[in-house]
Design a protein around this motif. Structure first.
Motif, PDB file in Angstrom:
ATOM      1  N   GLY A   9       0.802  -1.218   0.000  1.00  0.00           N
ATOM      2  CA  GLY A   9       0.000   0.000   0.000  1.00  0.00           C
ATOM      3  C   GLY A   9       0.836   1.269   0.000  1.00  0.00           C
ATOM      4  O   GLY A   9       0.314   2.345  -0.282  1.00  0.00           O
ATOM      5  N   ALA A  10       2.114   1.158   0.314  1.00  0.00           N
ATOM      6  CA  ALA A  10       2.989   2.332   0.319  1.00  0.00           C
ATOM      7  C   ALA A  10       3.558   2.533  -1.081  1.00  0.00           C
ATOM      8  O   ALA A  10       3.837   1.582  -1.791  1.00  0.00           O
ATOM      9  CB  ALA A  10       4.122   2.142   1.321  1.00  0.00           C
ATOM     10  N   SER A  11       3.705   3.794  -1.475  1.00  0.00           N
ATOM     11  CA  SER A  11       4.290   4.074  -2.787  1.00  0.00           C
ATOM     12  C   SER A  11       5.584   4.851  -2.610  1.00  0.00           C
ATOM     13  O   SER A  11       5.895   5.336  -1.527  1.00  0.00           O
ATOM     14  CB  SER A  11       3.296   4.839  -3.659  1.00  0.00           C
ATOM     15  OG  SER A  11       2.869   6.004  -3.017  1.00  0.00           O
ATOM     16  N   CYS A  12       6.316   4.954  -3.693  1.00  0.00           N
ATOM     17  CA  CYS A  12       7.627   5.606  -3.717  1.00  0.00           C
ATOM     18  C   CYS A  12       7.560   6.966  -3.013  1.00  0.00           C
ATOM     19  O   CYS A  12       6.620   7.713  -3.256  1.00  0.00           O
ATOM     20  CB  CYS A  12       8.065   5.774  -5.172  1.00  0.00           C
ATOM     21  SG  CYS A  12       9.710   6.448  -5.354  1.00  0.00           S
ATOM     22  N   PRO A  13       8.488   7.269  -2.145  1.00  0.00           N
ATOM     23  CA  PRO A  13       9.725   6.538  -1.819  1.00  0.00           C
ATOM     24  C   PRO A  13       9.621   5.682  -0.565  1.00  0.00           C
ATOM     25  O   PRO A  13      10.637   5.186  -0.081  1.00  0.00           O
ATOM     26  CB  PRO A  13      10.710   7.677  -1.596  1.00  0.00           C
ATOM     27  CG  PRO A  13       9.887   8.719  -0.898  1.00  0.00           C
ATOM     28  CD  PRO A  13       8.502   8.614  -1.551  1.00  0.00           C
ATOM     29  N   MET A  14       8.430   5.512  -0.008  1.00  0.00           N
ATOM     30  CA  MET A  14       8.305   4.875   1.310  1.00  0.00           C
ATOM     31  C   MET A  14       8.850   3.443   1.381  1.00  0.00           C
ATOM     32  O   MET A  14       9.485   3.098   2.386  1.00  0.00           O
ATOM     33  CB  MET A  14       6.854   4.940   1.797  1.00  0.00           C
ATOM     34  CG  MET A  14       6.404   6.351   2.177  1.00  0.00           C
ATOM     35  SD  MET A  14       7.620   7.301   3.138  1.00  0.00           S
ATOM     36  CE  MET A  14       7.674   6.376   4.661  1.00  0.00           C
ATOM     37  N   PRO A  15       8.655   2.584   0.368  1.00  0.00           N
ATOM     38  CA  PRO A  15       9.254   1.247   0.508  1.00  0.00           C
ATOM     39  C   PRO A  15      10.767   1.296   0.720  1.00  0.00           C
ATOM     40  O   PRO A  15      11.296   0.551   1.552  1.00  0.00           O
ATOM     41  CB  PRO A  15       8.886   0.560  -0.819  1.00  0.00           C
ATOM     42  CG  PRO A  15       7.584   1.206  -1.202  1.00  0.00           C
ATOM     43  CD  PRO A  15       7.764   2.653  -0.807  1.00  0.00           C
ATOM     44  N   VAL A  70      12.534   3.935   1.937  1.00  0.00           N
ATOM     45  CA  VAL A  70      12.784   4.598   3.230  1.00  0.00           C
ATOM     46  C   VAL A  70      12.604   3.599   4.373  1.00  0.00           C
ATOM     47  O   VAL A  70      13.450   3.499   5.274  1.00  0.00           O
ATOM     48  CB  VAL A  70      11.839   5.811   3.401  1.00  0.00           C
ATOM     49  CG1 VAL A  70      11.908   6.362   4.824  1.00  0.00           C
ATOM     50  CG2 VAL A  70      12.167   6.898   2.384  1.00  0.00           C
ATOM     51  N   LYS A  71      11.520   2.831   4.323  1.00  0.00           N
ATOM     52  CA  LYS A  71      11.255   1.867   5.395  1.00  0.00           C
ATOM     53  C   LYS A  71      12.232   0.695   5.345  1.00  0.00           C
ATOM     54  O   LYS A  71      12.610   0.151   6.382  1.00  0.00           O
ATOM     55  CB  LYS A  71       9.810   1.385   5.323  1.00  0.00           C
ATOM     56  CG  LYS A  71       8.839   2.503   5.683  1.00  0.00           C
ATOM     57  CD  LYS A  71       7.407   2.041   5.713  1.00  0.00           C
ATOM     58  CE  LYS A  71       6.517   3.194   6.150  1.00  0.00           C
ATOM     59  NZ  LYS A  71       5.206   2.763   6.598  1.00  0.00           N
ATOM     60  N   THR A  72      12.645   0.304   4.133  1.00  0.00           N
ATOM     61  CA  THR A  72      13.634  -0.770   3.997  1.00  0.00           C
ATOM     62  C   THR A  72      14.956  -0.351   4.623  1.00  0.00           C
ATOM     63  O   THR A  72      15.575  -1.112   5.378  1.00  0.00           O
ATOM     64  CB  THR A  72      13.836  -1.144   2.509  1.00  0.00           C
ATOM     65  OG1 THR A  72      12.601  -1.638   1.987  1.00  0.00           O
ATOM     66  CG2 THR A  72      14.920  -2.194   2.342  1.00  0.00           C
TER      67      THR A  72
END
Length: 81
Positions: free
Chosen positions: A15-21, A23-25
């Motif tokens: 459900g998250a879109s760029c750049p969150m994947p 950032v969270k990774t």
């Protein structure tokens, strides 16, 4: 499909879109010890190139594999230092 890696932790960024994947990774990888593997589960197709690009340009991580399973994208990242 099961992975051939010993997965230490799974990060769900569906459900998250760029750049969150990415950032969270990065945040989750920072919490792991050297040699541990993070499985990232995403629904953003852009995460395939984003996480690969991040891993290639970042020291201390190795992208082991990426798997597309229907509309879910799984990334396996090992902390190398």
């Amino acid at each position: 499909m099961s992975s051939q890696f010993d997965i230490t932790e799974t990060l769900d960024v569906k459900g998250a879109s760029c750049p969150m994947p990415v950032v969270k990774t990065k945040s989750a990888i920072d919490d792991l010890a050297e040699g541990e593997v993070l499985e990232v589960v995403a629904t953003d197709s852009g995460s395939m190139s984003d996480i690969e690009g991040w891993a290639d340009s970042t020291g201390g991580v190795e992208l082991l594999d990426q798997v597309e399973d229907d509309d879910v994208f799984k990334h396996y990242v090992r902390k190398t230092e």
